[in-house]
Scaffold this active site. Structure first.
Site, mmCIF file in Angstrom:
data_model
loop_
_atom_site.group_PDB
_atom_site.id
_atom_site.type_symbol
_atom_site.label_atom_id
_atom_site.label_comp_id
_atom_site.label_asym_id
_atom_site.label_seq_id
_atom_site.Cartn_x
_atom_site.Cartn_y
_atom_site.Cartn_z
ATOM 1 N N LYS A 88 0.828 -1.211 0.000
ATOM 2 C CA LYS A 88 0.000 0.000 0.000
ATOM 3 C C LYS A 88 0.868 1.269 0.000
ATOM 4 C CE LYS A 88 -2.199 -1.299 3.714
ATOM 5 N NZ LYS A 88 -1.531 -2.609 3.874
ATOM 6 N N THR A 89 1.845 1.314 0.905
ATOM 7 C CA THR A 89 2.726 2.482 0.957
ATOM 8 C C THR A 89 3.503 2.608 -0.354
ATOM 9 O OG1 THR A 89 2.929 2.309 3.345
ATOM 10 C CG2 THR A 89 4.634 3.560 2.223
ATOM 11 N N ASP A 133 -1.528 7.172 6.118
ATOM 12 C CA ASP A 133 -1.453 5.755 6.439
ATOM 13 C C ASP A 133 -2.386 5.485 7.624
ATOM 14 O OD1 ASP A 133 -0.542 3.226 6.053
ATOM 15 O OD2 ASP A 133 1.527 3.609 6.660
ATOM 16 N N THR A 182 -5.604 -1.114 6.858
ATOM 17 C CA THR A 182 -5.668 -2.563 6.967
ATOM 18 C C THR A 182 -7.063 -2.972 7.431
ATOM 19 O OG1 THR A 182 -4.765 -2.259 9.189
ATOM 20 C CG2 THR A 182 -3.231 -2.953 7.489
HETATM 21 N N1 LIG Z 1 4.206 -5.523 -5.879
HETATM 22 C C1 LIG Z 1 5.389 -5.514 -5.293
HETATM 23 N N2 LIG Z 1 6.499 -5.815 -5.980
HETATM 24 C C2 LIG Z 1 7.681 -5.848 -5.375
HETATM 25 N N3 LIG Z 1 7.878 -5.567 -4.078
HETATM 26 C C3 LIG Z 1 6.822 -5.247 -3.347
HETATM 27 C C4 LIG Z 1 5.526 -5.189 -3.914
HETATM 28 N N4 LIG Z 1 4.653 -4.842 -2.951
HETATM 29 C C5 LIG Z 1 5.362 -4.689 -1.830
HETATM 30 N N5 LIG Z 1 6.664 -4.934 -2.061
HETATM 31 C C6 LIG Z 1 7.733 -4.919 -1.060
HETATM 32 O O1 LIG Z 1 7.171 -5.161 0.211
HETATM 33 C C7 LIG Z 1 7.541 -4.154 1.124
HETATM 34 C C8 LIG Z 1 6.326 -3.780 1.931
HETATM 35 O O2 LIG Z 1 5.420 -3.047 1.144
HETATM 36 P P1 LIG Z 1 4.624 -1.785 1.730
HETATM 37 O O3 LIG Z 1 5.417 -1.106 2.792
HETATM 38 O O4 LIG Z 1 4.214 -0.956 0.583
HETATM 39 O O5 LIG Z 1 3.364 -2.515 2.379
HETATM 40 P P2 LIG Z 1 2.097 -1.876 3.099
HETATM 41 O O6 LIG Z 1 0.908 -2.484 2.453
HETATM 42 O O7 LIG Z 1 2.208 -0.405 3.116
HETATM 43 O O8 LIG Z 1 2.228 -2.450 4.579
HETATM 44 P P3 LIG Z 1 1.650 -1.811 5.966
HETATM 45 O O9 LIG Z 1 0.182 -2.124 5.996
HETATM 46 O O10 LIG Z 1 2.402 -2.555 7.034
HETATM 47 O O11 LIG Z 1 1.957 -0.357 5.951
HETATM 48 C C9 LIG Z 1 8.116 -2.996 0.286
HETATM 49 O O12 LIG Z 1 9.285 -2.510 0.813
HETATM 50 C C10 LIG Z 1 8.442 -3.603 -1.045
HETATM 51 O O13 LIG Z 1 9.812 -3.844 -1.114
HETATM 52 MG MG LIG Z 2 2.498 0.923 4.704
#
Ligand SMILES: Nc1ncnc2c1ncn2[C@@H]1O[C@H](COP(=O)(O)OP(=O)(O)OP(=O)(O)O)[C@@H](O)[C@H]1O
Ligand SMILES: [Mg+2]
Length: 360
Positions: A88-89, A133, A182
């Site tokens: 997501k981030t 977030d 989430t």
């Molecule tokens: N589609 C993707 N392709 C490659 N790497 C990815 C992908 N999605 C996520 N990642 C990897 O996973 C890690 C976590 O992703 P991210 O921080 O965006 O998750 P999030 O959904 O924001 O989690 P949270 O809910 O904990 O904030 C990132 O650092 C990235 O390296």
């Molecule tokens: Mg995040």
């Protein structure tokens, strides 16, 4: 050495006993951990094309962004929802990148007072992406201010207190709000309605996670065999953050016990050391299943009771463990609580009682 049969790698002290509860050193749960923080900066894909998986979300988002760019307007507000670690981030950063604008980041818990949000909003430049977030945790006064900002690009700033307080209208330059959560179920109706586009991030399949593992290995400059990449991917709970973390742990193992190149044997041996089972379930997941089955005969049990049994916050059990256990077909949510399925009983090496959900 002699005639003793040896596995490819020796695990010092033998195979560790399965423990329950969470150990921050080795836990593979999807929440960010300290050693992820630096790694994630370098591993984040930077464009929609580089982003692996989530074809539906990528497609829809690409249309939303391209359409807005053609019309020369700011895109609709976007809500990204899904379990931790699915990107997501990363996606919020990509949105700003694709639009060629800057990203301002904050989070729901940081916006305790309306003034905190007002400060953020009044500093925006036209076209900026404001990323909030954990938007479900925003305080009510800030949320109400956000309604107006999202709809009319205008807020009322209250100056002074009590009867003498006056409200001063303030124009905000058009911006795009990207919210991440989430827990989309915890968003209020009015807030949810103000997003023009909601992207539901799904767990990744093994093919996509294998591509994530290979891409990360390339960036980290570590050699990995194709079957080892598949193995790590299939134990990553459908989550790229976990895939990246397991890869780093396996790399450590391969450096200590071999020449650093990751083979299937190294991957398997390392995953035993780090207590990740064949399905990718970690200790906390197994503790939840254990509490549900051994502690409560398979349920139904309320999430609070389960959380107490495993010594975790109910929110952690609900946001981190449950989504994957449900998707893996291990537990079912019913009106009266959580119920273990036949696969869950078998996963713990037990025979499910007659009438268990998913029995055959
Ligand atoms: N589609 C993707 N392709 C490659 N790497 C990815 C992908 N999605 C996520 N990642 C990897 O996973 C890690 C976590 O992703 P991210 O921080 O965006 O998750 P999030 O959904 O924001 O989690 P949270 O809910 O904990 O904030 C990132 O650092 C990235 O390296
Ligand atoms: Mg995040």
């Amino acid at each position: 050495m002699g005639d003793v049969e040896r596995t490819e790698f020796e695990i010092p002290g033998g195979i560790p006993p399965r423990r329950t509860g969470r150990d921050p050193e080795t836990s593979v749960d999807a929440n960010v951990q300290p050693d992820d923080v630096e790694a994630e900066v370098t591993l984040r894909p930077r464009s929609l094309d580089e982003f692996i998986g989530q074809p539906k979300v990528r497609n829809q988002l690409s249309l939303v962004l391209t359409g807005a760019k053609r019309r020369g307007v700011v895109p609709d507000h976007v809500l990204l929802s899904g379990p931790p670690g699915l990107g997501k981030t990363t996606m919020a950063m990509i949105i700003a990148q694709e639009l060629g604008t800057s990203l301002r980041m904050t989070s729901g818990p940081a916006l305790e007072r309306a003034g905190d949000l007002a400060a953020m909003l009044s500093n925006l430049m036209e076209g900026d992406v404001l990323f909030i977030d954990e938007i479900h945790r925003i305080a009510r006064p800030a949320e109400e201010m956000l309604y107006m900002a999202m709809e009319d690009f205008r807020i009322d700033v209250i100056v002074g207190k009590g009867p003498g307080a006056t409200s001063i209208p303030l124009e905000i330059p058009p911006f795009t709000l990207v919210g991440a959560t989430t827990r989309s179920g915890m968003l209020t109706g009015p807030l949810r309605d103000r997003f023009g586009f909601t992207a539901q991030m799904e767990f990744y399949d093994v093919d996509d996670l294998t591509r994530v593992v290979k891409r990360t290995a390339k960036i980290l400059e570590v050699g990995i065999d194709a079957d080892a990449a598949v193995e790590i991917a299939s134990r990553s709970r459908g989550t790229p953050r976990i895939a990246n973390r397991l890869l780093r742990r396996v790399r450590d193992f391969a450096e200590v016990h071999a020449d650093g190149h990751i083979t299937l044997g190294a991957a398997n041996a390392a995953l035993i050391v780090f207590d990740v089972d064949e399905l990718g379930l970690d200790r906390l997941d197994r503790a939840v299943l254990d509490a549900l089955i051994r502690g409560h005969g398979g349920g139904p049990v309320g999430v609070n009771t389960l959380a107490v049994a495993v010594g975790e916050e109910p929110a952690t059990v609900e946001e981190v463990c449950e989504p994957y256990l449900v998707r893996a077909g291990m537990i079912a949510r019913t009106g009266r609580g959580r119920v273990a399925t036949a696969s869950a009983w078998r996963h713990l090496g037990l025979e499910p009682p007659e009438g268990t959900i998913g029995d055959y």
